[in-house]
Design an enzyme around this catalytic site. Sequence first.
Site, PDB file in Angstrom:
ATOM      1  CE  LYS A  81     144.097  30.612  -6.278  1.00  0.00           C
ATOM      2  NZ  LYS A  81     142.649  30.511  -6.612  1.00  0.00           N
ATOM      3  CB  THR A  92     145.256  34.967 -11.726  1.00  0.00           C
ATOM      4  OG1 THR A  92     143.919  35.109 -11.258  1.00  0.00           O
ATOM      5  CG2 THR A  92     145.762  36.303 -12.247  1.00  0.00           C
ATOM      6  CG  HIS A  96     146.396  33.381  -4.464  1.00  0.00           C
ATOM      7  ND1 HIS A  96     147.277  33.227  -5.520  1.00  0.00           N
ATOM      8  CD2 HIS A  96     145.378  34.153  -4.932  1.00  0.00           C
ATOM      9  CE1 HIS A  96     146.801  33.869  -6.574  1.00  0.00           C
ATOM     10  NE2 HIS A  96     145.657  34.438  -6.246  1.00  0.00           N
TER      11      HIS A  96
END
EC number: 1.17.1.8
Length: 216
Positions: A131, A138, A127
């Site tokens: 983040k 997920t 990511h």
Amino acid sequence: MKYGIVGYSGRMGQEIQKVFSEKGHELVLKVDVNGKEIKDSPDVIVDFSSADALPETVDLCRKYKSALVLGTTALKEEHFEMLRELSKEVPVVQSYNFSIGINVLKRFLSELSKVLSDWDVEIVEAHHRFKKDAPSGTAILLKNALGKEVPIHSLRIGGIPGDHVIVFGNVGETIEIKHRAISRTVFAIGALKAAEFLVGREPGFYSFEEIVFGGE
């Protein structure tokens, strides 16, 4: 549909506003670090901000009898308890990922894991650098779909919206399954699908997976 956004000024908040407005829905409540702007009672409130904002979001849902679409990650048990209590009063859907593709992949992995029960399996997720949580919600969602503890490798680099690779390995062969989110739009589209589903529903705690698969 009248809707509100918690975390309006953030990247996801802006994407949600864009996608919802394109469908003709009316933004009547904005909440961000600068305060609140309220024009009318929202039918649904969408929150992709942070776990710290959840108590205020829950209070707003109670005040306006609004449904809740929650895409916040890094939730703790205390947060889920708040959601369970709220779901007795209004319809709620919570997911760590509102991509339709990820939810299809989740169901596929639960079946594949049964067939390849003796194979090694690991997850690699990447990511953007901003983040905060690792592993991603997920990745945890996909691990739970596999039904066993598996290693998760996390990368935080550049501006990647979200890459998830599941690698199965056995002697002489491997299987790699990859999902890539090209932009945040996919999550906003999923949030819209969830919001439109919830409006007019009875109170309850709904999963995004059952929305995607039509209540199966």
